[in-house]
Design an enzyme around this catalytic site. Structure first.
Site, PDB file in Angstrom:
ATOM      1  N   PHE A 157      -1.170  -1.432   2.758  1.00 60.63           N
ATOM      2  CA  PHE A 157      -0.019  -0.636   3.190  1.00 60.63           C
ATOM      3  C   PHE A 157      -0.478   0.330   4.275  1.00 60.63           C
ATOM      4  O   PHE A 157      -1.304   1.215   4.023  1.00 60.63           O
ATOM      5  CB  PHE A 157       0.545   0.121   1.989  1.00 60.63           C
ATOM      6  CG  PHE A 157       1.788   0.919   2.265  1.00 60.63           C
ATOM      7  CD1 PHE A 157       2.980   0.298   2.593  1.00 60.63           C
ATOM      8  CD2 PHE A 157       1.771   2.305   2.165  1.00 60.63           C
ATOM      9  CE1 PHE A 157       4.128   1.038   2.830  1.00 60.63           C
ATOM     10  CE2 PHE A 157       2.913   3.049   2.395  1.00 60.63           C
ATOM     11  CZ  PHE A 157       4.101   2.419   2.727  1.00 60.63           C
ATOM     12  N   LEU A 159       0.413   3.235   6.623  1.00 59.57           N
ATOM     13  CA  LEU A 159       1.307   4.345   6.935  1.00 59.57           C
ATOM     14  C   LEU A 159       0.584   5.477   7.663  1.00 59.57           C
ATOM     15  O   LEU A 159       0.998   5.895   8.739  1.00 59.57           O
ATOM     16  CB  LEU A 159       1.953   4.869   5.644  1.00 59.57           C
ATOM     17  CG  LEU A 159       2.864   6.080   5.763  1.00 59.57           C
ATOM     18  CD1 LEU A 159       4.093   5.743   6.611  1.00 59.57           C
ATOM     19  CD2 LEU A 159       3.305   6.589   4.384  1.00 59.57           C
ATOM     20  N   SER A 160      -0.505   5.973   7.114  1.00 64.33           N
ATOM     21  CA  SER A 160      -1.173   7.176   7.636  1.00 64.33           C
ATOM     22  C   SER A 160      -1.806   6.958   9.005  1.00 64.33           C
ATOM     23  O   SER A 160      -2.287   5.871   9.330  1.00 64.33           O
ATOM     24  CB  SER A 160      -2.255   7.641   6.658  1.00 64.33           C
ATOM     25  OG  SER A 160      -1.690   8.011   5.430  1.00 64.33           O
ATOM     26  N   GLY A 165      -0.452  12.755   8.283  1.00 62.34           N
ATOM     27  CA  GLY A 165      -0.985  12.685   6.935  1.00 62.34           C
ATOM     28  C   GLY A 165       0.135  13.045   5.971  1.00 62.34           C
ATOM     29  O   GLY A 165       0.965  12.227   5.621  1.00 62.34           O
ATOM     30  N   GLY A 276       4.824   4.561  -6.524  1.00 61.31           N
ATOM     31  CA  GLY A 276       3.371   4.490  -6.468  1.00 61.31           C
ATOM     32  C   GLY A 276       2.686   5.683  -7.089  1.00 61.31           C
ATOM     33  O   GLY A 276       1.565   5.573  -7.603  1.00 61.31           O
ATOM     34  N   GLY A 374     -27.729  18.626 -17.619  1.00 64.10           N
ATOM     35  CA  GLY A 374     -28.447  18.067 -16.472  1.00 64.10           C
ATOM     36  C   GLY A 374     -28.244  16.573 -16.288  1.00 64.10           C
ATOM     37  O   GLY A 374     -28.104  16.093 -15.163  1.00 64.10           O
ATOM     38  N   GLU A 397      -1.401   9.405  -1.549  1.00 65.48           N
ATOM     39  CA  GLU A 397      -0.012   9.192  -1.959  1.00 65.48           C
ATOM     40  C   GLU A 397       0.712  10.515  -2.233  1.00 65.48           C
ATOM     41  O   GLU A 397       1.546  10.618  -3.136  1.00 65.48           O
ATOM     42  CB  GLU A 397       0.073   8.233  -3.151  1.00 65.48           C
ATOM     43  CG  GLU A 397      -0.390   6.828  -2.778  1.00 65.48           C
ATOM     44  CD  GLU A 397       0.105   5.740  -3.705  1.00 65.48           C
ATOM     45  OE1 GLU A 397       1.184   5.918  -4.308  1.00 65.48           O
ATOM     46  OE2 GLU A 397      -0.577   4.716  -3.812  1.00 65.48           O
TER      47      GLU A 397
END
Length: 418
Positions: A157, A159-160, A165, A276, A374, A397
């Protein structure tokens, strides 16, 4: 019980049929027991257990190797397809398992317990790519791509961009019309699953003068001339999940590859991301639960000052607090998923689920490192990986602040406050 390798379509179809009966019972029963969000059908329980076993026995032994290689192993990708996990809601006539949205959420959660990269690969395929195509695709697009997406093709997908953003619709990628074709030019960033994707759902603006109302979704094959995949990002977590730039240089796409209507891409993106976000919430509670389970086992064995770490009251209070937060996050995710599946309003609930689950996952994994001491900071244990993998949940998303904006807007629009 089903053999691991035979989970496939038969198991899912059994789950689907009885899940549908279960939903019907939920809608008509006055029995308060049936109103619980944990009122899974027998088949949903079996699905959850079977996928969990598949994840532990087949995927978890390969997690360290995939982390080191920065890639999902070919045999694991094939395992996902062979077991019906990449086409959960795709109808049987296309080779899918024809199950439910809630089933997808359960699968994403169980996979997240062992590895965030596999979980997000499954989530994007099922809650974004497959859903978009089933809802909006023409018969031509469905016939061409759904059988492949169910059996051997990963989708991505797009989009960005560098300039878009959170402000997703400030995109610069354009698509100019030339006869029956559109020519796409632009660059997409942070594109998940892009390294191995065979098809890309690309948001591009066909008329920039209209602003976001020109945004249109195109279905673009990987081998289309002019489409190139950039380098894999060197990320904090989800190292086996490919996150690359995707470049479009005079990429010609036929108009029949438009998904839905021209200029409606922004609506489709908003709608599908609402769904989503429930999937991301499921991924987050899976990661948090996997980390929590492994850490609690350690606190029950590790002794200091003559007693188990778990036996210190200060530890018990912290553990109880985190367990409560995790349970609340899971219920938010399940509630949003059930609402969506029932066709009821769910946008606010999805935003709440995604926001809270991602924040709780970060808190849980951070506390788990503290409890491990640790060794929790070393790669001898998987705790530090869970910590790195879940941070992106507050970003992709829709960031946590974007979710809060959405929740506030919906509260303000609600007339039920006096």
């Amino acid at each position: 019980m089903f053999a691991i390798r035979n989970i496939g379509t038969k198991t899912f179809r059994l789950c689907r049929n009885l899940a549908q009966k279960n939903v019907a019972n939920l809608s008509t029963s006055t029995d308060t027991i049936n109103r619980s969000l944990y009122n899974f059908s027998d088949e949903e329980i079996q699905l959850k257990e079977t996928v969990g076993r598949l994840a532990r026995e087949k995927i978890e032994p390969k997690v360290r190797e995939m982390e080191q290689q920065g890639d999902v192993l070919p045999e694991i990708r094939q395992l996902m397809f062979d077991n019906g996990l990449m086409g959960i809601e795709i109808p049987g006539k296309y080779g899918g398992t024809e199950s439910s949205f809630f089933s997808s959420i359960l699968v994403v959660e169980e996979l997240g317990k062992v590895d965030g990269s596999i979980s997000v690969m499954c989530d994007i395929q099922n809650t974004l790519i497959n859903t978009l195509l089933m809802q909006l695709g023409s018969d031509y697009l469905k016939d061409k791509y759904l059988p492949r997406l169910a059996t051997d093709m990963i989708g991505s997908f797009c989009l960005s961009e560098s300039s878009s953003g959170s402000d997703a619709f400030a995109m610069r990628t354009s698509a100019s019309k030339n006869g029956d074709y559109y020519t796409i030019n632009g660059n997409k960033l942070w594109i998940s699953n892009s390294k191995h994707a065979g098809v890309f759902f690309v948001m591009a603006n066909v008329n920039p003068s209209l602003g976001y109302k020109g945004i249109t979704c195109f279905v673009v094959d990987r081998d289309t001339p002019g489409l190139t995949i950039g380098k894999n990002e060197d990320k904090l977590g989800l190292l086996a999940s490919s996150t690359c730039a995707v470049h479009f240089d005079d990429v010609k796409v036929h108009e029949k590859n438009i998904l839905g209507k021209i200029g409606q891409g922004y609506k489709y993106a908003i709608s599908i991301l609402n769904e989503g976000r429930i999937g991301i919430g499921a991924q987050m509670i899976g990661l948090a639960q996997g980390c929590f389970d492994k850490t609690i086992a350690y606190t029950r064995e590790r002794q200091q000052f003559g007693q188990r770490i778990f036996d210190f009251q200060g530890m018990q209070h912290q553990i109880s607090h985190v367990a409560t937060q995790l349970e609340a996050a899971r219920l938010l995710v399940y509630n949003a998923a059930r609402l969506k599946e029932a066709g009821k309003p769910f946008i606010k609930e999805a935003a709440m689920a995604k926001y809270f689950a991602s924040e709780v996952a970060c808190q849980t994994t951070s506390k788990c490192i503290d409890w491990m001491g640790g060794v929790g900071y070393t790669k001898d244990y998987p705790i530090e990986k869970y910590y790195r993998d879940c941070k992106v949940g507050t970003i992709y998303e829709g960031t946590s602040n974007i979710q809060l904006n959405t929740i506030a807007k919906l509260i303000d629009a609600d007339d039920n406050f006096y």
